[in-house]
Enzyme design. Structure first.
Site, PDB file in Angstrom:
ATOM      1  N   ASN A 292       7.985 -34.406  -4.074  1.00 28.44           N
ATOM      2  CA  ASN A 292       7.009 -33.845  -5.022  1.00 28.44           C
ATOM      3  C   ASN A 292       5.823 -34.759  -5.310  1.00 28.44           C
ATOM      4  OD1 ASN A 292       8.829 -35.487  -6.441  1.00 28.44           O
ATOM      5  ND2 ASN A 292       8.356 -34.464  -8.353  1.00 28.44           N
TER       6      ASN A 292
ATOM      7  N   GLY B  38      15.575 -37.942  -6.883  1.00 31.62           N
ATOM      8  CA  GLY B  38      15.787 -36.650  -6.237  1.00 31.62           C
ATOM      9  C   GLY B  38      16.672 -35.783  -7.106  1.00 31.62           C
ATOM     10  N   SER B  39      17.412 -34.895  -6.469  1.00 32.07           N
ATOM     11  CA  SER B  39      18.180 -33.920  -7.244  1.00 32.07           C
ATOM     12  C   SER B  39      19.526 -34.485  -7.689  1.00 32.07           C
ATOM     13  CB  SER B  39      18.378 -32.654  -6.427  1.00 32.07           C
ATOM     14  OG  SER B  39      19.183 -32.946  -5.310  1.00 32.07           O
TER      15      SER B  39
ATOM     16  N   THR C  72      22.283 -34.260  -4.911  1.00 32.35           N
ATOM     17  CA  THR C  72      22.231 -35.340  -3.915  1.00 32.35           C
ATOM     18  C   THR C  72      22.752 -36.643  -4.524  1.00 32.35           C
ATOM     19  OG1 THR C  72      20.335 -34.283  -2.887  1.00 32.35           O
ATOM     20  CG2 THR C  72      20.725 -36.569  -2.301  1.00 32.35           C
TER      21      THR C  72
ATOM     22  N   GLU D 215      17.265 -41.412 -10.528  1.00 30.63           N
ATOM     23  CA  GLU D 215      16.259 -40.664 -11.306  1.00 30.63           C
ATOM     24  C   GLU D 215      16.324 -39.218 -10.838  1.00 30.63           C
ATOM     25  OE1 GLU D 215      14.496 -41.994 -13.685  1.00 30.63           O
ATOM     26  OE2 GLU D 215      14.576 -44.144 -13.290  1.00 30.63           O
TER      27      GLU D 215
ATOM     28  N   CYS E 259       9.323 -33.674 -12.007  1.00 32.96           N
ATOM     29  CA  CYS E 259      10.598 -33.721 -12.724  1.00 32.96           C
ATOM     30  C   CYS E 259      10.395 -33.623 -14.229  1.00 32.96           C
ATOM     31  CB  CYS E 259      11.333 -35.004 -12.377  1.00 32.96           C
ATOM     32  SG  CYS E 259      10.312 -36.457 -12.673  1.00 32.96           S
TER      33      CYS E 259
ATOM     34  N   GLU F  55      13.844 -47.346 -15.054  1.00 32.59           N
ATOM     35  CA  GLU F  55      12.911 -48.173 -14.300  1.00 32.59           C
ATOM     36  C   GLU F  55      11.684 -48.406 -15.165  1.00 32.59           C
ATOM     37  OE1 GLU F  55      12.623 -46.152 -10.438  1.00 32.59           O
ATOM     38  OE2 GLU F  55      14.539 -46.996  -9.819  1.00 32.59           O
TER      39      GLU F  55
HETATM   40  P1  NAD Z   1      16.668 -34.094  -2.812  1.00 32.90           P
HETATM   41  O1  NAD Z   1      17.781 -34.654  -3.621  1.00 32.90           O
HETATM   42  O2  NAD Z   1      16.935 -32.930  -1.976  1.00 32.90           O
HETATM   43  O3  NAD Z   1      16.082 -35.206  -1.852  1.00 32.90           O
HETATM   44  C1  NAD Z   1      15.601 -36.448  -2.305  1.00 32.90           C
HETATM   45  C2  NAD Z   1      15.695 -37.458  -1.187  1.00 32.90           C
HETATM   46  O4  NAD Z   1      17.072 -37.684  -0.879  1.00 32.90           O
HETATM   47  C3  NAD Z   1      15.043 -37.021   0.119  1.00 32.90           C
HETATM   48  O5  NAD Z   1      14.454 -38.140   0.743  1.00 32.90           O
HETATM   49  C4  NAD Z   1      16.231 -36.524   0.928  1.00 32.90           C
HETATM   50  O6  NAD Z   1      16.029 -36.582   2.312  1.00 32.90           O
HETATM   51  C5  NAD Z   1      17.313 -37.500   0.501  1.00 32.90           C
HETATM   52  N1  NAD Z   1      18.682 -37.031   0.668  1.00 32.90           N
HETATM   53  C6  NAD Z   1      19.151 -35.765   0.691  1.00 32.90           C
HETATM   54  N2  NAD Z   1      20.482 -35.750   0.899  1.00 32.90           N
HETATM   55  C7  NAD Z   1      20.873 -37.035   1.015  1.00 32.90           C
HETATM   56  C8  NAD Z   1      22.136 -37.678   1.242  1.00 32.90           C
HETATM   57  N3  NAD Z   1      23.259 -36.981   1.396  1.00 32.90           N
HETATM   58  N4  NAD Z   1      22.178 -39.029   1.284  1.00 32.90           N
HETATM   59  C9  NAD Z   1      21.051 -39.747   1.123  1.00 32.90           C
HETATM   60  N5  NAD Z   1      19.837 -39.209   0.925  1.00 32.90           N
HETATM   61  C10 NAD Z   1      19.740 -37.859   0.861  1.00 32.90           C
HETATM   62  O7  NAD Z   1      15.489 -33.819  -3.824  1.00 32.90           O
HETATM   63  P2  NAD Z   1      14.073 -33.164  -3.491  1.00 32.90           P
HETATM   64  O8  NAD Z   1      14.270 -31.690  -3.337  1.00 32.90           O
HETATM   65  O9  NAD Z   1      13.396 -33.922  -2.426  1.00 32.90           O
HETATM   66  O10 NAD Z   1      13.284 -33.468  -4.839  1.00 32.90           O
HETATM   67  C11 NAD Z   1      13.321 -32.642  -5.955  1.00 32.90           C
HETATM   68  C12 NAD Z   1      14.260 -33.189  -6.995  1.00 32.90           C
HETATM   69  O11 NAD Z   1      13.885 -34.514  -7.359  1.00 32.90           O
HETATM   70  C13 NAD Z   1      14.229 -32.411  -8.291  1.00 32.90           C
HETATM   71  O12 NAD Z   1      15.538 -32.247  -8.767  1.00 32.90           O
HETATM   72  C14 NAD Z   1      13.431 -33.308  -9.218  1.00 32.90           C
HETATM   73  O13 NAD Z   1      13.667 -33.137 -10.592  1.00 32.90           O
HETATM   74  C15 NAD Z   1      13.862 -34.643  -8.778  1.00 32.90           C
HETATM   75  N6  NAD Z   1      12.898 -35.654  -9.209  1.00 32.90           N
HETATM   76  C16 NAD Z   1      13.248 -36.543 -10.203  1.00 32.90           C
HETATM   77  C17 NAD Z   1      12.332 -37.498 -10.637  1.00 32.90           C
HETATM   78  C18 NAD Z   1      12.676 -38.489 -11.704  1.00 32.90           C
HETATM   79  O14 NAD Z   1      11.993 -39.493 -11.795  1.00 32.90           O
HETATM   80  N7  NAD Z   1      13.693 -38.281 -12.519  1.00 32.90           N
HETATM   81  C19 NAD Z   1      11.072 -37.539 -10.058  1.00 32.90           C
HETATM   82  C20 NAD Z   1      10.747 -36.610  -9.072  1.00 32.90           C
HETATM   83  C21 NAD Z   1      11.667 -35.683  -8.650  1.00 32.90           C
END
Ligand code: NAD
Length: 488
Positions: A156, A232-233, A236, A254, A288, A469
């Site tokens: 994002n 990420g999510s 994950t 995060e 997020c 962080e």
């Molecule tokens: P995602 O969890 O699908 O992917 C994030 C990253 O993790 C990507 O690089 C992906 O390739 C990697 N990944 C996926 N599966 C993995 C595994 N099994 N092992 C290791 N790495 C793996 O998330 P997304 O769809 O890319 O991003 C959206 C999500 O991120 C939303 O839930 C959003 O709220 C969250 N987000 C949180 C913050 C925060 O600071 N809290 C900031 C931005 C986004």
């Protein structure tokens, strides 16, 4: 066709200071046209192994440099990215679907600032010291970098979030292996081209491109990577915790949010409405910290809704490279379908869609007909138990509901599994303090949104994450502390 493949951008991994081709690639789409425009290495164990090895080799030299030497290199890198700001912004907009305006004013300036900020903050940390005069002892703490840091970031805010990890990690003297999202890898690759010129020694920053399941997991499972910083999510993150458990890795997570905005009847609506539109729809709602549950006190509910919907309808959606556009394309076809499906579910449950998806038409320029666009969508009369009020949608959909009392709204705002960010709108100082104290949320903004001081902790409660962080928090996460006792 040959002509078509010629136009593709082909990325390579960056390992030990060199670009290395990969044996297989995945396609990456331009979200605003639906065309494949880039090929991203489909890295796995082998590539991660090479990158970790390079990072491990670079660690002794990098970690023994003084903070000042590292600081100068980070500042140089910031200058080089800033010098190419326009090229980075164009690439981020094309790769992610976000507007060129957002990339120019938010993503890339913040990536530059991440390096400047940690270049400065690393010079100002102090450690602790205590004295036990009666037994003739002094105790002090000493901090050292941990080793090879694994950094995994989402799609994002691609370069913004990746540099928010790389900068503190290397400022503290760690070396890194970073894995950006496979959907948005271009700006990370562009940054790699500047590392040598900035004076970053070979192997200090390695970038391995590919999917989460292959490249990400290989990094998480690697025994020589003692620490993982992940954004990420939540789903994950659960997988990452499981996979890193056998190695007892240090984790910073995060994650997602389901962020409430609480609007009391004494709120200044002239400020609240434009800010809540931004907090709901900025970056296509793909932040997020975006608001997705708006609680409005009964007395101003209809007025708020009328004005909010009227303003939402004014948002221009279309070609992200058009500087007059307010909202670009969503990240992928699959994500667009998922976001749309939430609106359908809400309707099926009896909620009212007041504007946007399924209600208004979305005329698109000829070149963008196959892009992943949708209008800012406002949903009202949604039940708190509805999936639209419980799950993270991560798109331009926001729910508006009414409330009566302070007590009630705190309880309802806290009734989700997430706890990342909240906004409170009121001109009553006592009330904003009371409410802010009781919200289960890592960040609370009152009468504003997304105003950040990088010195202070950033992160979520509950399913929104583990750890924080920021200047001090990142320093603590990316270093190992030792307590030393000296008897004289
Ligand atoms: P995602 O969890 O699908 O992917 C994030 C990253 O993790 C990507 O690089 C992906 O390739 C990697 N990944 C996926 N599966 C993995 C595994 N099994 N092992 C290791 N790495 C793996 O998330 P997304 O769809 O890319 O991003 C959206 C999500 O991120 C939303 O839930 C959003 O709220 C969250 N987000 C949180 C913050 C925060 O600071 N809290 C900031 C931005 C986004």
């Amino acid at each position: 066709t040959m002509a078509h493949s010629k136009a593709l951008v082909v990325l390579e991994n960056f390992i030990g200071g060199k670009f290395v081709p990969c044996s297989s690639y995945i396609d990456s789409y331009n979200p605003s046209t639906g065309d494949i425009y880039c090929r991203v290495p489909d890295s796995g164990k082998e590539e991660v192994e090479a990158a970790v090895k390079a990072a491990k080799n670079a660690f002794p030299i990098w970690s023994s440099k003084s903070p000042l030497e590292r600081s100068q290199i980070l500042n140089k890198l910031a200058d080089l990215i800033e010098h190419d700001l326009e090229a980075f912004a164009q690439a981020e907009s094309k790769d992610q679907g976000k507007t060129i305006t957002f990339a120019r004013t938010v993503d890339i300036p913040r990536a530059v600032y991440n390096f400047r900020f940690f270049a400065s903050s690393i010079l100002h940390h102090t450690t602790e010291c205590t004295e036990m005069a009666t037994v003739g002892c002094v105790h002090y703490t000493s901090r050292a970098p941990v080793g090879v840091a694994g950094l995994i970031s989402p799609w994002n805010l691609p370069l913004y979030l990746l540099t928010w990890k790389i900068a503190p990690a290397i400022a503290c003297g760690n070396t890194v292996v970073a894995k950006p999202s496979e959907m948005t890898s271009v700006t990370a690759w562009m940054m790699c081209k500047l590392l040598e010129k900035a004076g970053v020694p070979h192997g200090v920053v390695n970038v391995v491109f590919g999917t989460g399941a292959k490249a990400g997991e290989a990094l998480v499972c690697h025994p020589n990577v003692p620490l993982i910083s992940f954004t990420g999510s939540t789903l994950t993150a659960q997988r990452i915790m499981e996979k890193s458990a056998p190695h007892c890795k240090r984790l910073s997570l995060e994650l997602g949010g389901k962020n409430p905005a609480i609007i009391f009847d004494d709120a200044d609506l002239t400020q609240c409405i434009p800010t809540t539109l931004r907090s709901s729809f900025a970056n296509q709602g793909e932040i997020c910290l975006c608001t997705s549950r708006i609680f409005v006190q009964r007395g101003i509910y209809s007025e708020f809704l009328k004005r909010f919907v009227a303003e939402a309808k004014k948002w221009k959606v279309g070609n992200p490279s058009d500087p007059t556009v307010d909202m670009g394309a969503l990240i992928s076809k699959e994500h667009l379908e998922k976001v749309r499906s939430y609106v359908k579910k809400a309707q099926a449950e009896g909620a009212r869609v007041l504007c946007g998806e399924g209600v208004d038409s979305l005329p698109l320029p000829p070149g963008n007909q196959k892009g992943y666009f949708m209008l800012p969508t406002v949903v009202a009369e949604v039940k708190d138990e509805s999936c639209c009020m419980q799950e993270e949608i991560f798109g331009p959909v926001t729910c508006v509901v009414a409330f009566d009392t302070e007590e009630e709204v705190i309880e309802r705002a806290n009734s989700v599994k997430y706890g990342l960010a909240a906004t409170v709108w009121s001109s009553n100082v006592g009330r904003v303090h009371r409410v802010a104290q009781r919200l289960q949320s890592g960040l609370v903004w009152t009468n504003c949104w997304l105003v950040r001081d990088l010195n202070l902790p950033f992160g979520g409660m509950k399913a929104s994450g583990i750890g924080r962080e920021g200047a001090k928090d990142s320093y603590e996460f990316f270093t190992e502390v030792k307590t030393i006792t000296i008897k004289h």
